[in-house]
Design an enzyme around this catalytic site. Structure first.
Site, short mmCIF file in Angstrom:
data_model
loop_
_atom_site.label_atom_id
_atom_site.label_comp_id
_atom_site.label_asym_id
_atom_site.label_seq_id
_atom_site.Cartn_x
_atom_site.Cartn_y
_atom_site.Cartn_z
CD GLU A 170 -1.71 -2.41 1.45
OE1 GLU A 170 -0.62 -2.62 2.04
OE2 GLU A 170 -2.49 -3.32 1.13
CG HIS B 115 -8.97 -6.98 7.47
ND1 HIS B 115 -8.26 -7.67 8.40
CD2 HIS B 115 -8.23 -6.99 6.34
CE1 HIS B 115 -7.12 -8.11 7.87
NE2 HIS B 115 -7.08 -7.71 6.61
#
Lengths: 371, 343
Positions: free
Chosen positions: B70, B139
Site C-alpha cells: 500500500e 479489517h
C-alpha cells in the site's frame, strides 16, 4: 351488488408516485358530485393536489380517513348515481379490497417506467394515458411541458383529460429522460422533435397544450403546420408577446444547491409552500447530468431572445390560460373570450388550479372536435 | 429508472470518467486481477468487483495491478496526480492506511498549500471501511474521522447508489485529494441511478426524510440504520428529520444547524469509535453554533471505544443498531433543559 357503485381511488400523479396521504375531504357523504369536481385533497412526497371525480353521483361513503396513507389505486371513497343499500356498499368495498393487491402490483411494474421512441436519432421519453372505452379514436392530445420540466408537470391533468381521448406527454430533448446529447437545442429543434414524435405515433392531427416554453413550441407548431393542430391550449405561454423573466431563467440555470433551487422554484407558484423536497431534488437530479447546463443555456437564450410571435397564431380554436400571480411570465391585459385569468395561481395553474384548467381545456377540445 | 447497486454505480462512474478523460487511471491491488498468476487477466476487478472488465477496455497502462504494498501504490498515485494524471487508487481496506499515511497526510494533502497554490493533486483514494463482515479488528474500522481532521483532504461518505456515482465523478474531476469511503456492508444496496454521468457537489447534505421532532445526523451505513429507526418511531408519532451529510469534509454545517433550529433536538449516529470522532465533531459544532435552539442535550450513538470484535455476537453488539438509535431518540424526547439542570 348494485352496478352503479363506483370507486374513488388514489390517482397516479407522475411516474414516481406510489402513495398519497389524505389531507382533507372536500365533499360530505350524501353530497352530489359531478365529473371533474374536486372530492378530496391528497398529498404526495412531491406535491399536494385534489382528486377529481371521474364519475358523477352521490358520495356514499368515505373509506379513507384524514392523515391515512394509501397506495396508488387504493380506495378513497364510494359513489353511486342510484340509491344503494349499506350491505351493497359493504360488499363492494370487500370485493375491491380483495382484488386490490394484484392491481397495485401490476401497476407498479407497468406504469413506473416511461416509454421511449426514437426521433431524429434522439430518444424521446413519453407517457400515454388511454381514454375511457370508446374514445380511443378521438383526436389525441399532446402535452408540452415548460423549461427544465418533464412529463411530471402534467400529473394532475393527464387522467382528467384522458376521459375523452388518448393523451400523450413527452419529455422534450434535453429534458427529463429524453436524450441529452451534444447538439443544437432551441425552440425550432423542440418543435421538430414534437412533430417527429407525432409522426412516430402515426398521429396526423392532435390537440396541443403547451405550458410556458411548451406554449412557445405549440405556437411554432401551429404556425408551421396548422393543418396538424386541432386546437391550441396555451398555459402561461412564452412566445405570446409577454417577456420571460430573465432572473428566473438565469436563476434556474445557475442554481446548484438545494437552497438556491428551492428559492428559484418558489417563483413558479402563488403558494411557495408547494415546493417540496422531492420537487427540488428531482430538478437538481436532472440539472446535475452532464450536458444539461449547456442545453438549458441554449434554450434559455432562445426564450430570452424575446417574443417571436405577436400572440396571434391565427389559429382557432384556442384557449389561453394564465395565473394572475405569475412571476415568470406576467399575464397580458386581455378581455378576449379565449383568455382566462386564474386567481391564486402562479406560473403553474395546471398544478395549482388543476380542475379549473382541466375544465377549460376539455371544453376547448370538445368544441374543436364538434366544429 | 433502472435500479443499480452501489457496486454498479461506482463502476459506471469510473468507466464514464475513463472514457471522458484519458488522464484518469486506476491503481491498486487486484484492480485487474490474474496478473502474474495462472488465472485469466482481468478476472478479479478489485475486492468488490468494481473495476472488473476495465482492463479489457482501457489496457494495463491505465488499469494498473500493483504488488501488495500500500505504501508504494498510494505514493505512486500521489506522484502521478502531481504530474497531471487523475489516478483512482484503490486501498482495499482503510485499515491499511497506516502504512501509507505519510503519502496522504504529509505529501499529497500539502502539495497545493506548500507550492503556493501552483500545484494540484487530483488524487482519489477509494477505500472500504466498516464492521459487519466478520473481518476482525484489522479489517473493520471506520477511520474516516482521521482524514476529516486533515486540512487539504476531502472526505466523501456515500450511503446510497445514486450518491455514490455522482460523488465519485465529482471526486475524479476535483483537483484536490479526495478519500472516498465505501462501507463494505452496503455494496449491494440498490437505488435509482441514471445511466448518464452526473455530479453531486461536495458539502451539500441530503435530507433523507423531513421531520419536526428530532434531527438525526447519520453517516454511511448508519443512514439506513437511522432510517429504520425513524420509520419505527413514526408509528408512535415521533417525527424524525434525517440528514446524510454525504461528505464529512467539507461538512454542510448550514443544513444541520437549520434542521436543529427547527427540531431543537439532535441525535448523531456514527459507526466510528466515540473519541475524536465524527459524532463528537458534529455535536461540538452544533453546541457552539446552535446552542440557543437546543431543547435537550445532544445524544451520540456510536460504537464503543474498543477494537472491532471478531466474535460474531460481540461484533453485532458493537455496531450501532436501529434499536439503539430508537432508544436514543425516545430518550432525547423526554429530556429538557429544565430536567437536566434539576437533575
Amino acid at each position: 351488488m348494485a352496478d352503479s357503485i363506483a370507486a374513488i381511488t388514489v390517482p397516479q400523479w407522475g411516474l414516481s408516485m406510489t402513495e398519497g396521504q389524505v389531507i382533507e375531504w372536500l365533499k360530505d357523504v350524501g353530497e352530489t358530485i359531478e365529473v371533474g369536481e374536486e372530492i378530496v385533497l391528497l398529498e404526495t412526497s412531491k406535491i399536494a393536489g385534489p382528486v377529481e371525480a371521474q364519475v358523477g353521483g352521490t358520495l356514499l361513503r368515505r373509506i379513507a380517513a384524514v392523515d391515512e396513507v394509501l397506495p396508488v389505486g387504493g380506495l378513497l371513497g364510494v359513489v353511486s348515481a342510484e340509491e344503494v343499500s349499506d350491505s351493497d356498499i359493504d360488499a363492494f368495498v370487500a370485493s375491491f379490497n380483495e382484488n386490490f393487491v394484484v392491481v397495485a402490483a401490476e401497476q407498479e411494474e407497468e406504469s413506473a417506467e416511461p416509454l421511449f421512441v426514437e426521433v431524429s436519432e434522439r430518444s424521446i421519453a413519453y407517457t400515454k394515458e388511454e381514454p375511457a372505452d370508446g374514445a380511443g379514436d378521438a383526436t389525441p392530445l399532446l402535452l408540452l411541458h415548460g423549461f427544465g420540466g418533464d412529463t411530471n408537470a402534467w400529473m394532475f391533468n393527464m387522467g382528467a383529460l384522458a376521459q375523452d381521448r388518448p393523451v400523450y406527454a413527452i419529455d422534450f430533448p434535453g429534458h427529463g429522460r429524453s436524450s441529452k446529447d451534444v447538439g443544437d437545442y432551441g425552440l425550432a429543434e423542440l418543435r421538430d422533435a414534437a412533430f417527429g414524435f407525432l409522426d412516430a405515433q402515426g398521429i396526423t392531427k392532435a390537440h396541443l397544450v403547451g405550458h410556458s416554453m411548451g406554449g412557445a413550441v405549440a405556437l411554432e407548431m401551429a404556425a408551421s403546420q396548422p393543418a396538424r393542430v386541432a386546437s391550441l391550449g396555451l398555459i402561461a405561454p412564452a412566445g405570446f408577446g409577454q417577456p420571460v423573466n430573465g432572473d428566473y431563467i438565469e436563476g434556474f440555470i445557475a442554481a446548484e444547491r438545494r437552497k438556491e433551487m428551492k428559492t428559484v422554484l418558489a417563483q413558479l407558484f402563488a403558494d411557495p409552500a408547494l415546493v417540496s423536497r422531492d420537487m427540488v431534488n428531482g430538478v437538481l437530479r436532472y440539472k446535475r447530468i452532464d450536458g444539461v447546463a449547456g442545453i438549458l443555456r441554449q434554450i434559455g437564450d432562445d426564450l430570452l431572445a424575446g417574443p417571436r410571435a405577436d400572440g396571434d397564431s391565427g389559429l382557432k380554436p384556442i384557449a389561453v390560460i394564465w395565473g394572475a400571480a405569475d412571476r415568470v411570465i406576467a399575464p397580458p391585459d386581455s378581455s378576449d373570450p379565449s383568455f382566462t385569468l386564474i386567481s391564486d395561481a402562479g406560473h403553474m395553474p395546471h398544478m395549482e388550479k388543476a380542475s379549473e384548467v382541466n375544465r377549460i381545456l376539455s371544453g376547448l377540445f370538445r368544441n374543436a372536435d364538434a366544429g | 429508472m433502472p435500479k443499480k447497486s452501489i457496486r454498479i454505480a461506482l463502476q459506471e462512474a469510473v468507466v464514464l470518467e475513463m472514457r471522458r478523460d484519458p488522464n484518469v487511471i486506476v491503481i491498486g491491488e487486484d484492480v485487474a486481477g490474474g496478473a502474474g498468476c495462472s488465472g485469466d487477466r482481468g478476472t478479479y476487478g478489485g475486492a468488490m468487483g468494481v473495476t472488473k472488465g476495465l482492463i479489457e477496455e482501457f489496457g494495463d497502462e491505465r488499469v494498473i495491478d500493483t504488488p501488495i504494498t500500500e505504501s508504494a501504490l498510494v505514493g505512486m498515485a500521489a506522484g502521478a496526480a502531481a504530474t497531471g494524471l487523475r489516478p483512482i487508487a484503490e486501498l482495499m481496506f482503510v485499515d491499511f492506511m497506516g502504512v501509507c499515511f505519510d503519502q496522504v497526510l504529509n505529501q499529497a494533502a500539502k502539495f497545493r498549500y506548500m507550492f503556493g497554490g501552483k500545484a494540484t493533486t487530483p488524487l482519489v483514494v477509494r477505500t472500504m471501511m466498516g464492521a459487519g463482515f466478520r473481518a476482525a479488528a484489522q479489517h473493520s474500522q471506520m477511520l474516516y474521522n482521521l482524514f476529516t481532521a486533515v486540512p487539504g483532504v476531502k472526505c466523501v461518505i456515500p450511503s446510497n447508489a445514486y450518491d455514490a456515482k455522482g460523488l465519485l465523478i465529482q471526486a475524479i474531476r476535483d483537483d484536490d485529494v479526495v478519500i472516498f469511503f465505501n462501507h463494505k456492508a452496503i455494496y449491494d444496496f440498490e437505488d435509482e441511478v441514471p445511466d448518464e454521468a452526473y455530479t453531486i457537489p461536495f458539502g451539500e447534505a441530503n435530507i433523507v426524510r423531513e421531520g419536526e421532532d428530532v434531527t438525526i445526523v447519520a453517516f454511511s451505513r448508519m443512514v439506513h440504520t437511522a432510517n429504520d429507526a425513524a420509520k419505527s418511531l413514526e408509528k408512535d408519532g415521533i417525527s424524525v428529520e434525517l440528514i446524510d451529510p454525504r461528505t464529512s469534509s467539507p461538512l454542510d454545517e448550514e443544513s444541520i444547524i437549520e434542521s436543529v433550529e427547527n427540531t431543537g433536538r439532535l441525535v448523531i449516529v456514527d459507526e466510528g469509535t466515540p473519541r475524536c470522532g465524527l459524532a463528537g465533531d458534529v455535536a461540538g459544532m452544533v453546541a457552539e453554533k446552535a446552542f440557543h435552539a437546543l431543547k435537550a442535550p445532544i445524544i451520540q450513538v456510536t460504537a464503543p471505544h474498543t477494537p472491532v470484535p471478531f466474535s460474531p455476537v460481540l461484533e453485532d453488539a458493537y455496531i450501532p443498531s436501529a434499536a439503539k438509535v430508537e432508544e436514543a431518540v425516545r430518550k432525547v424526547m423526554t429530556m429538557s433543559r429544565d430536567a437536566v439542570s434539576a437533575s
